[in-house]
Design a protein around this motif. Structure first.
Motif, PDB file in Angstrom:
ATOM      1  N   LYS B 130      -6.233   0.464   4.788  1.00  0.00           N
ATOM      2  CA  LYS B 130      -7.272  -0.460   5.281  1.00  0.00           C
ATOM      3  C   LYS B 130      -7.163  -1.848   4.621  1.00  0.00           C
ATOM      4  CE  LYS B 130     -10.793   2.760   6.778  1.00  0.00           C
ATOM      5  NZ  LYS B 130     -12.186   3.223   6.596  1.00  0.00           N
ATOM      6  N   THR B 131      -6.578  -1.830   3.443  1.00  0.00           N
ATOM      7  CA  THR B 131      -6.489  -3.103   2.700  1.00  0.00           C
ATOM      8  C   THR B 131      -5.073  -3.307   2.160  1.00  0.00           C
ATOM      9  OG1 THR B 131      -8.790  -2.868   2.030  1.00  0.00           O
ATOM     10  CG2 THR B 131      -7.460  -4.431   0.761  1.00  0.00           C
ATOM     11  N   ASN B 133      -3.275  -5.620  -0.645  1.00  0.00           N
ATOM     12  CA  ASN B 133      -3.617  -6.502  -1.767  1.00  0.00           C
ATOM     13  C   ASN B 133      -2.331  -7.110  -2.362  1.00  0.00           C
ATOM     14  OD1 ASN B 133      -4.385  -7.537  -4.315  1.00  0.00           O
ATOM     15  ND2 ASN B 133      -6.207  -6.217  -4.295  1.00  0.00           N
ATOM     16  N   THR B 164      -5.432   1.517  -0.046  1.00  0.00           N
ATOM     17  CA  THR B 164      -5.064   0.124  -0.309  1.00  0.00           C
ATOM     18  C   THR B 164      -3.606   0.066  -0.752  1.00  0.00           C
ATOM     19  OG1 THR B 164      -7.298  -0.461  -0.940  1.00  0.00           O
ATOM     20  CG2 THR B 164      -5.560  -1.928  -1.719  1.00  0.00           C
ATOM     21  N   LEU B 181      -8.143  -5.012   9.492  1.00  0.00           N
ATOM     22  CA  LEU B 181      -7.528  -4.862   8.173  1.00  0.00           C
ATOM     23  C   LEU B 181      -8.096  -5.912   7.215  1.00  0.00           C
ATOM     24  CD1 LEU B 181      -3.829  -4.223   9.182  1.00  0.00           C
ATOM     25  CD2 LEU B 181      -5.221  -2.682   7.807  1.00  0.00           C
ATOM     26  N   HIS B 182      -8.073  -5.545   5.959  1.00  0.00           N
ATOM     27  CA  HIS B 182      -8.521  -6.468   4.925  1.00  0.00           C
ATOM     28  C   HIS B 182      -7.285  -6.923   4.137  1.00  0.00           C
ATOM     29  CE1 HIS B 182     -12.857  -5.627   5.378  1.00  0.00           C
ATOM     30  NE2 HIS B 182     -12.395  -4.450   5.833  1.00  0.00           N
ATOM     31  N   ALA B 184      -5.972  -9.152   0.979  1.00  0.00           N
ATOM     32  CA  ALA B 184      -6.464  -9.805  -0.238  1.00  0.00           C
ATOM     33  C   ALA B 184      -5.287 -10.442  -0.982  1.00  0.00           C
ATOM     34  CB  ALA B 184      -7.158  -8.795  -1.139  1.00  0.00           C
ATOM     35  N   THR B 199      -9.464  -9.877  11.563  1.00  0.00           N
ATOM     36  CA  THR B 199      -8.898  -9.722  10.220  1.00  0.00           C
ATOM     37  C   THR B 199      -9.833 -10.341   9.187  1.00  0.00           C
ATOM     38  OG1 THR B 199      -6.710  -9.948  11.207  1.00  0.00           O
ATOM     39  CG2 THR B 199      -6.827 -10.146   8.815  1.00  0.00           C
TER      40      THR B 199
END
Lengths: 113, 254
Positions: B130-131, B133, B164, B181-182, B184, B199
């Protein structure tokens, strides 16, 4: 020999040309370079321009002379005219005295021989 | 010798004297030569060689006068040399910076279909993420029409934890599916190429660049000490949420 003489004369002239320049300006101020040369000629002193002008420059830097540009109103080139400063007037008697003393000493040394 | 030639030579030889004094000397000699009743050649001869005449002036010039001039000339030369060196250094640094910071290629000319052929590193599939980073690295994101979810990085420095994907000190390319989606980024460079789905991006001390092509997006910004440039938000289009702190958000430019 000739070269040595010329070199000596160049150095020797520097001293007395300064003295004569101060003398010429004492009674004929202001004068430009050509006028000073004519004054020398009139008193049987042979000085060329290449000797006089650097000396005038030095004497002004020393503060003995002051110069200003005389721009003719009609035609002709501007002329740089020189006159004695207060410092120049003050030093002149000292130079004359020194010259006299050296002259006397030299005469005496020659006489002793 | 012509008077002008003689005076030019003299001027050159008198270069150590202050300009004003030099000009006065030349003016005086020029005036004398022109005023004299003798021929110019004779007068010049009486003045002597320009070099010798200049030497007489320089010998008679007080030492201080020349000394002031010499250090100045040296200082001037030093500063001129320093300026030229600094300028060359700046130019060199600029090209060096450009070389090291420029993108490997123009990301905007590729898409999810053909990026795979461009990138030679191994591609890995992703699931249930989902993420993403990115920490001190760079990442370029493409969106797939066919819901493909994969990535390719320069090294193996990646890990997955609680849905993640962590990427640290790495350079990666992503092909993302059409799902929320995240993304970072911390001290990272993120590039989004034509997002096809909503997004959310959260960046800190980072740079985010977005290539829209002809697409329109609704941008929602939440920024702090950040600059956002050249991005127009149009309501009702694909939503891009950007939360930034000490970051830059720009339109993508190669």
């Amino acid at each position: 020999m000739q070269d040595d003489y010329r070199k000596w004369l160049t150095q020797f002239r520097k001293g007395y040309v300064e003295l004569y320049t101060l003398l010429s300006l004492k009674n004929n101020s202001p004068m430009h370079g050509l006028g000073i040369l004519k004054f020398f000629e009139a008193h049987n002193l042979s000085i060329n321009e290449g000797t006089l002008y650097p000396l005038l420059n030095r004497m002004e830097t020393n503060g003995w002379l002051h110069s200003s540009w005389n721009v003719p109103q009609t035609s002709g080139h501007p002329k740089r005219e020189y006159q004695l400063t207060k410092k120049g007037e003050e030093i002149l008697p000292l130079l004359i005295e020194a010259y006299d003393n050296h002259h006397k000493s030299m005469k005496q040394i020659i006489k002793e021989k | 010798m012509k008077t002008s030639t003689y005076l030019s030579e003299l001027e050159k030889e008198l270069s150590l004297l202050p300009k004003k004094q030099r000009e006065e000397i030349l003016k005086e000699i020029n005036s004398y030569i022109n005023e004299s009743q003798a021929s110019q050649q004779d007068v010049i001869k009486r003045f002597g060689e320009a070099k010798d005449l200049a030497l007489s002036y320089l010998e008679d010039a007080p030492e201080l006068q020349l000394k002031e001039k010499r250090p100045m000339a040296k200082i001037q030369k030093f500063f001129i040399a320093l300026s030229i060196f600094s300028f060359a250094l700046v130019i060199f640094a600029f090209f060096l910076f450009k070389y090291f910071t420029q993108d490997a290629f123009n990301y905007s000319k590729y898409n999810a279909k053909n990026i795979e052929n461009k990138i030679t590193h191994k591609w890995k599939n992703l699931e249930n993420i989902k993420t993403i980073n990115i920490h001190q690295g760079s990442a370029v994101f493409y969106w797939s029409e066919k819901n493909i979810f994969k990535y390719s990085c320069a090294n193996e420095n990646t890990s997955i934890k609680e849905k993640t994907l962590f990427v640290k000190q790495n350079a990666c390319y992503f092909v993302l599916p059409k799902k929320l989606l995240h993304l970072a980024g911390f001290q990272a460079d993120l590039t989004l190429i034509e997002p096809l789905f909503e997004t959310a991006v959260k960046i800190e001390q980072a740079e985010l660049r977005i290539e829209q092509h002809s697409k329109k997006y609704e941008f929602i910004f939440k920024k702090e000490q950040s600059s956002i440039q050249d991005l127009n938000s149009v309501k009702g289009n694909i939503l891009i949420r950007i939360e930034s702190y000490q970051a830059q958000v720009n339109k993508y430019e190669y």
